[in-house]
Design an enzyme around this catalytic site. Structure first.
Site, mmCIF file in Angstrom:
data_model
loop_
_atom_site.group_PDB
_atom_site.id
_atom_site.type_symbol
_atom_site.label_atom_id
_atom_site.label_comp_id
_atom_site.label_asym_id
_atom_site.label_seq_id
_atom_site.Cartn_x
_atom_site.Cartn_y
_atom_site.Cartn_z
ATOM 1 N N TYR A 145 0.825 -1.216 0.000
ATOM 2 C CA TYR A 145 0.000 0.000 0.000
ATOM 3 C C TYR A 145 0.860 1.267 0.000
ATOM 4 O O TYR A 145 0.421 2.312 -0.455
ATOM 5 C CB TYR A 145 -0.914 0.030 1.225
ATOM 6 C CG TYR A 145 -2.246 -0.660 1.038
ATOM 7 C CD1 TYR A 145 -2.313 -2.008 0.698
ATOM 8 C CD2 TYR A 145 -3.440 0.026 1.214
ATOM 9 C CE1 TYR A 145 -3.529 -2.641 0.541
ATOM 10 C CE2 TYR A 145 -4.658 -0.597 1.063
ATOM 11 C CZ TYR A 145 -4.700 -1.930 0.719
ATOM 12 O OH TYR A 145 -5.909 -2.547 0.561
ATOM 13 N N LYS A 196 3.206 -15.102 2.030
ATOM 14 C CA LYS A 196 3.544 -15.956 0.887
ATOM 15 C C LYS A 196 5.056 -16.134 0.896
ATOM 16 O O LYS A 196 5.771 -15.636 0.022
ATOM 17 C CB LYS A 196 3.056 -15.322 -0.418
ATOM 18 C CG LYS A 196 1.561 -15.473 -0.651
ATOM 19 C CD LYS A 196 1.133 -16.887 -1.082
ATOM 20 C CE LYS A 196 1.521 -17.166 -2.517
ATOM 21 N NZ LYS A 196 1.153 -18.580 -2.892
ATOM 22 N N ASP A 229 -2.754 -17.999 0.562
ATOM 23 C CA ASP A 229 -3.762 -18.618 -0.315
ATOM 24 C C ASP A 229 -4.436 -19.787 0.403
ATOM 25 O O ASP A 229 -5.655 -19.990 0.293
ATOM 26 C CB ASP A 229 -3.153 -19.042 -1.663
ATOM 27 C CG ASP A 229 -1.909 -19.907 -1.531
ATOM 28 O OD1 ASP A 229 -1.327 -19.974 -0.425
ATOM 29 O OD2 ASP A 229 -1.514 -20.526 -2.534
ATOM 30 N N ASP A 253 -6.474 -7.083 3.913
ATOM 31 C CA ASP A 253 -7.611 -6.444 3.251
ATOM 32 C C ASP A 253 -8.516 -7.505 2.639
ATOM 33 O O ASP A 253 -9.736 -7.514 2.836
ATOM 34 C CB ASP A 253 -7.077 -5.497 2.164
ATOM 35 C CG ASP A 253 -8.188 -4.769 1.423
ATOM 36 O OD1 ASP A 253 -9.127 -4.311 2.094
ATOM 37 O OD2 ASP A 253 -8.117 -4.674 0.184
ATOM 38 N N ASP A 257 -12.298 -9.267 4.180
ATOM 39 C CA ASP A 257 -13.546 -9.197 3.401
ATOM 40 C C ASP A 257 -14.148 -10.599 3.266
ATOM 41 O O ASP A 257 -15.362 -10.784 3.365
ATOM 42 C CB ASP A 257 -13.291 -8.646 1.989
ATOM 43 C CG ASP A 257 -13.611 -7.165 1.874
ATOM 44 O OD1 ASP A 257 -13.436 -6.458 2.887
ATOM 45 O OD2 ASP A 257 -14.026 -6.723 0.794
HETATM 46 C C1 IPM Z 1 -10.521 -1.363 3.716
HETATM 47 C C2 IPM Z 1 -10.734 -0.718 2.364
HETATM 48 C C3 IPM Z 1 -9.590 0.236 2.088
HETATM 49 C C4 IPM Z 1 -8.325 -0.579 1.981
HETATM 50 C C5 IPM Z 1 -9.773 1.153 0.869
HETATM 51 C C6 IPM Z 1 -11.065 1.940 0.928
HETATM 52 C C7 IPM Z 1 -8.607 2.079 0.694
HETATM 53 O O1 IPM Z 1 -10.895 -1.696 1.395
HETATM 54 O O2 IPM Z 1 -10.383 -0.637 4.706
HETATM 55 O O3 IPM Z 1 -10.518 -2.586 3.790
HETATM 56 O O4 IPM Z 1 -7.998 -1.104 0.905
HETATM 57 O O5 IPM Z 1 -7.631 -0.702 2.981
HETATM 58 MG MG MG Z 2 -11.046 -3.682 2.160
#
Ligand code: IPM
Ligand code: MG
Length: 368
Positions: A145, A196, A229, A253, A257
């Site tokens: 990032y 990884k 993975d 990230d 999710d």
């Molecule tokens: C998160 C989001 C952010 C990230 C974006 C909005 C920059 O997806 O907080 O998970 O990638 O960290």
């Molecule tokens: Mg995210």
């Protein structure tokens, strides 16, 4: 050194559904101020696309400095298709990334808890997810990032080259791993570290540093290393094998999710981003739901505010040491779910659909 003002919350609703979900937290803060003789001072500012529209930048210096001196920042969400084509430095997401980086919020805690009332909202079989309780510790200020060099550059043959750099130092790995081990001690005493290391040197360093710290200070905690993975696969195969998962910025990230869907909806997952404590015990922090700005449902009053409300509960616990109030708020959320009130995203047979503000009001009524 800028002094952190105690009990000062900065609300940054942002874009899309951000203002709606943060609006519910505002009501809850006001309730605590009125009924629990707490004295939270709140200020509200714009960031992200909203700030770009008004000031031509995703975050102004003024707002940034306010965040720097707040004990806790509560953020809604930033971004939306409207701003997709802006140059990189003007994109709404840069506001969030600047806050994380400059406030040095290296540890991002993302609990993935499957409430028993919502096992049916998960895409997985109920017995795989009921009572699921995973704590992600995502490294938040390093890795790909932020690594340099980065950019898009023209190259000889008329082509362009996109560059990002995945880079970690020993100390960056060690400090986030320490947070994970310390959290595990208060939970089920088990850490899974994901990288990884089979293809990336930075991943190999990650594994070695976590192992070293474990041997030095945390031998009492169970530690497993897992390729990222494989972790993605294990999360849907047998998610209850995990307690604390520590991983880098990008894997964190994605895996968080994925874990969100185990719990039924992205609309339920809170997060806390924490910095280091200074010598007076003060710590910078930012709390935000894991979900994004959801522009497709913005302004309709149907967004789920629970992730943001639970993020505020995390603020009460991690920034203000108000464990009792934090538990009380979490309990109220559970009670409302028990009663069968649901926003659209978690609606199922036999439950009642309510709006964003109705569910907020119901949670407040349980606090009474
Ligand atoms: C998160 C989001 C952010 C990230 C974006 C909005 C920059 O997806 O907080 O998970 O990638 O960290
Ligand atoms: Mg995210």
């Amino acid at each position: 050194m800028i002094k952190i003002k105690k009990r000062k919350f900065l609300l940054l609703p942002g874009d899309g559904i951000g203002p709606e979900v943060v609006g519910e937290v505002k009501k809850i803060i006001n309730w605590f101020n009125k009924n629990k003789s707490l004295d939270f001072e709140i200020e509200e500012e714009i960031v992200g696309g909203a700030s770009y529209e008004k000031h031509g930048t995703p975050i102004t210096d003024e707002v940034f400095y306010k965040a720097l001196e707040s004990e806790a920042v509560i953020l809604g969400a930033v971004g939306g298709p409207k701003w997709d084509d802006l140059e990189f430095s003007k994109k709404p997401e840069r506001a969030l990334l600047k806050l994380r980086k400059e406030l040095k919020l290296f540890a991002n805690l993302r609990p993935a808890i499957c409430f028993k009332q919502l096992v049916d909202a998960s895409s997985l079989k109920p017995d795989l997810v009921s009572d699921l309780d995973i704590m992600f510790v995502r490294e938040l200020t390093g890795g790909i990032y932020f690594g340099e060099p980065r950019g898009i550059k023209p190259i000889d043959n008329g082509e362009r080259k996109g560059i990002n750099t995945h880079v970690y130092t020993s100390s960056e790995i060690e400090r986030v791993a320490r947070v994970a081990f310390e959290l595990a001690r208060k939970r089920n005493n088990k850490v899974t570290s994901c990288e990884k290391s089979n293809v990336m040197e930075a991943g190999q360093l990650w594994k070695e540093e976590v192992q070293l710290l474990h041997e030095k200070e945390f031998k009492d905690v169970e530690l497993n290393h897992m390729l990222a993975d494989n972790c993605a696969m294990q999360l849907v195969r047998n998610p209850k094998q995990f307690d604390v998962i520590v991983t880098d910025n990008l894997f964190g990230d994605m895996l968080s999710d994925e874990a969100a869907m185990l719990t039924g909806s992205l609309g339920l997952l809170p997060s806390a981003s924490l910095g280091a404590k200074d010598k007076n015990g003060n710590m910078r922090s930012l709390y935000e739901p894991v979900h994004g700005s959801a522009p497709d449902i913005a302004g309709k009053g149907i967004a789920n505010p629970i992730a943001t409300i639970l993020s505020f509960a995390m603020a009460l616990k991690y920034s203000l040491d108000l464990d009792k109030e934090s538990n009380m708020l979490e309990k109220s959320v559970q009670n409302v779910l028990d009663e069968g009130l649901r926003t659209k995203d978690i609606l199922s047979k036999g439950t009642k659909e309510v709006s964003t503000s109705e569910i907020g009001d119901a949670i407040i009524s349980k606090l009474q």
